[in-house]
Motif scaffolding. Structure first.
Motif, PDB file in Angstrom:
ATOM      1  N   ASN A  15      -0.618 -54.344 -17.500  1.00  0.00           N
ATOM      2  CA  ASN A  15      -0.993 -55.753 -17.532  1.00  0.00           C
ATOM      3  C   ASN A  15      -0.573 -56.399 -18.851  1.00  0.00           C
ATOM      4  O   ASN A  15      -0.048 -57.519 -18.879  1.00  0.00           O
ATOM      5  CB  ASN A  15      -2.500 -55.893 -17.339  1.00  0.00           C
ATOM      6  N   THR A  57       3.257 -56.837 -18.765  1.00  0.00           N
ATOM      7  CA  THR A  57       3.676 -57.904 -17.863  1.00  0.00           C
ATOM      8  C   THR A  57       3.297 -59.278 -18.407  1.00  0.00           C
ATOM      9  O   THR A  57       4.106 -60.211 -18.388  1.00  0.00           O
ATOM     10  CB  THR A  57       3.043 -57.703 -16.474  1.00  0.00           C
ATOM     11  N   CYS A  58       2.049 -59.412 -18.880  1.00  0.00           N
ATOM     12  CA  CYS A  58       1.611 -60.714 -19.393  1.00  0.00           C
ATOM     13  C   CYS A  58       2.459 -61.153 -20.578  1.00  0.00           C
ATOM     14  O   CYS A  58       2.818 -62.340 -20.693  1.00  0.00           O
ATOM     15  CB  CYS A  58       0.139 -60.650 -19.792  1.00  0.00           C
ATOM     16  N   TRP A  76      -5.117 -61.972 -21.565  1.00  0.00           N
ATOM     17  CA  TRP A  76      -4.638 -60.826 -20.785  1.00  0.00           C
ATOM     18  C   TRP A  76      -5.749 -60.153 -19.980  1.00  0.00           C
ATOM     19  O   TRP A  76      -5.563 -59.826 -18.807  1.00  0.00           O
ATOM     20  CB  TRP A  76      -3.968 -59.795 -21.708  1.00  0.00           C
ATOM     21  N   ARG A  92      -6.155 -59.623 -15.871  1.00  0.00           N
ATOM     22  CA  ARG A  92      -6.316 -58.301 -15.259  1.00  0.00           C
ATOM     23  C   ARG A  92      -7.554 -58.256 -14.377  1.00  0.00           C
ATOM     24  O   ARG A  92      -7.520 -57.743 -13.250  1.00  0.00           O
ATOM     25  CB  ARG A  92      -6.420 -57.228 -16.339  1.00  0.00           C
ATOM     26  N   ALA A 124      -6.954 -60.195 -11.187  1.00  0.00           N
ATOM     27  CA  ALA A 124      -6.019 -59.500 -10.298  1.00  0.00           C
ATOM     28  C   ALA A 124      -6.705 -58.351  -9.574  1.00  0.00           C
ATOM     29  O   ALA A 124      -6.459 -58.111  -8.386  1.00  0.00           O
ATOM     30  CB  ALA A 124      -4.819 -58.989 -11.092  1.00  0.00           C
ATOM     31  N   ILE A 149       2.269 -60.279 -11.272  1.00  0.00           N
ATOM     32  CA  ILE A 149       0.955 -59.737 -11.634  1.00  0.00           C
ATOM     33  C   ILE A 149       0.395 -58.839 -10.538  1.00  0.00           C
ATOM     34  O   ILE A 149      -0.093 -57.735 -10.805  1.00  0.00           O
ATOM     35  CB  ILE A 149      -0.032 -60.882 -11.940  1.00  0.00           C
ATOM     36  N   THR A 150       0.456 -59.293  -9.296  1.00  0.00           N
ATOM     37  CA  THR A 150      -0.236 -58.563  -8.230  1.00  0.00           C
ATOM     38  C   THR A 150       0.601 -57.464  -7.600  1.00  0.00           C
ATOM     39  O   THR A 150       0.042 -56.476  -7.119  1.00  0.00           O
ATOM     40  CB  THR A 150      -0.697 -59.530  -7.124  1.00  0.00           C
ATOM     41  N   ASN A 175       2.591 -55.192 -11.492  1.00  0.00           N
ATOM     42  CA  ASN A 175       1.617 -54.791 -12.498  1.00  0.00           C
ATOM     43  C   ASN A 175       0.534 -53.885 -11.909  1.00  0.00           C
ATOM     44  O   ASN A 175       0.204 -52.826 -12.444  1.00  0.00           O
ATOM     45  CB  ASN A 175       0.998 -56.059 -13.099  1.00  0.00           C
ATOM     46  N   GLU A 176      -0.037 -54.308 -10.770  1.00  0.00           N
ATOM     47  CA  GLU A 176      -1.120 -53.544 -10.165  1.00  0.00           C
ATOM     48  C   GLU A 176      -0.652 -52.158  -9.715  1.00  0.00           C
ATOM     49  O   GLU A 176      -1.356 -51.166  -9.884  1.00  0.00           O
ATOM     50  CB  GLU A 176      -1.680 -54.319  -8.968  1.00  0.00           C
TER      51      GLU A 176
END
Length: 418
Positions: free
Chosen positions: A156, A159-160, A170, A174, A177, A247-248, A251-252
């Protein structure tokens, strides 16, 4: 080095698995999907879920063929079965994941240069610094939550920062998300907490895009803002869709796969020992094959098609199961063993295949390797408090929201064990 997996067979016989059926919204599937996948591969390679109105492909050959054929297996309705995410509006939250070539390539190309092997490799020093910063407050703690305190945080953070999100925000990104992907047992609808998280993220991203339009920087969001596709600037909605995607989706998956690696290291002492002592890359790669966070994706069938002797109509929903394909004995020898010496090569489909192959795959591999290396520099051994570990519940992602563990720290430089 290979190790038996006690998690694949948990006492459920084939009759029980067949009777219950595969449902990606079922919490029992989240707990252990692999017996369901094994049954489907052998008995129903084209599986029908009538209540959810989808067909599922579980064998490696079928999964690979579908992923590489967007002319028949289209992304135009998105890749998620949830009622609010499926349909022609999917592009609003998934951007180019809800597009087919050539449109898909035009949008994906806007950011692809940021994910070339050379550009990704250049990020290693900064990623390592971010990993160490995440570990500072854990250094002297005999217990910490690997998933919540580290595995979810590191990708996270990376990516952020790439997206231009200020560091102060941040952790909120997270947390939202994580909540965004949660589903109730058997439900394909978002609960109120998930809806609230989605709204917060959307409002935040709209504000971020507007701020960067006024004062663009060198981050990926600014790259999208400056870019043109077919001679036109991207709209705020399109840039926000890209932010949700980053993000989703990417990152996840990276954070959850890191947690899965830690989980399997806890139950397989040889894997833990080797992984913490120099084999982080092998540990993360075999976890990607054996128990990837990315479990399934969906497509729309474009034309009438016969699969395994069954005629399917155009418009049918097709669930594609890469995590099942990665356990197919037709491709991987002894697939239910976690084997650090395994060379899966291009056979592994954890990052997809064809035009929608994960654009951030090299970055994900780098983040996972560095994350496990930096933890290995700090920790010489650990045990997970399995009674208090908590899984996420998502039809697409498999992993942990919480992995509390007791750790043995390595001696700091200049000190000796008591």
């Amino acid at each position: 080095m290979s190790t038996d997996s006690p998690t694949v067979r948990d006492g459920r016989d084939e009759d029980e698995v067949a009777a219950r059926g595969y449902d990606p919204f079922d919490y029992r599937v989240h707990d252990d999907p692999y017996p369901f996948y094994a049954w489907m591969r052998e008995h129903a390679p084209l599986y029908r879920n009538e209540s959810r109105d989808f067909w599922a492909l579980s064998r490696h050959a079928d999964v690979k063929a579908a992923l590489r054929d967007p002319r028949r297996f289209s992304n135009v309705n998105g890749i998620s079965l949830e009622s609010e995410l499926w349909g022609p509006r999917a592009v609003q939250t998934s951007l180019f994941l809800a597009m087919d070539p050539p449109q898909h390539g035009a949008y994906r190309g806007v950011v692809s240069s940021a994910f070339t092997p050379g550009r990704v490799a250049a990020l290693e020093p900064r990623i390592r610094q971010l990993a160490r910063e995440r570990l500072v407050p854990l250094r002297d703690q005999p217990r910490f939550d690997f998933a919540a305190d580290f595995a979810a945080g590191l990708p996270n953070d990376v990516t952020c920062e790439m997206l231009g999100v200020p560091a102060a925000d941040w952790d909120q990104i997270r947390a939202d998300a994580d909540q965004l992907n949660q589903r109730g047992d058997g439900s394909d609808d978002r609960g109120p907490d998930s809806v609230a998280a989605a709204l917060r993220m959307a409002e935040y991203f709209v504000d971020l895009v507007q701020d960067l339009r006024r004062s663009p920087q060198e981050d990926l969001t600014s790259v999208m803002i400056r870019a043109e596709v077919n001679g036109e600037k991207l709209s705020d909605a399109e840039v926000v869709g890209f932010l949700f995607l980053m993000i989703t989706a990417g990152n996840e998956s990276t954070g959850k796969t890191l947690g899965n690696a830690w989980h399997h290291g806890a139950r397989l002492p040889d894997v833990q020992r080797a992984g913490l002592n120099g084999r982080a890359a092998d540990w993360s790669r075999e976890t990607l094959r054996y128990d990837s966070a990315s479990q399934m994706t969906a497509r729309t069938l474009v034309a009438d098609t016969v699969i395994h002797g069954t005629a399917l109509p155009a418009g049918a929903r097709i669930v594609i199961l890469p995590a099942s394909a990665n356990r197919d004995h037709r491709v991987f020898g002894d697939p239910d063993r976690f084997d650090l010496d395994r060379d899966s090569g291009s056979r592994m489909i954890s990052f997809g295949h064809g035009p929608h192959h994960c654009i951030g795959s090299a970055l994900a591999l780098l983040v996972m390797r560095i994350g496990l290396e930096e933890v290995g520099a700090l920790v010489s051994g650990y045990e997970i408090d399995t009674a208090n570990a908590r899984r996420i519940h998502s039809p697409h992602q498999r992993g942990f929201a919480s992995l509390p563990c007791a750790v043995t720290h390595r001696p700091r430089a200049g000190t000796t064990d008591a």
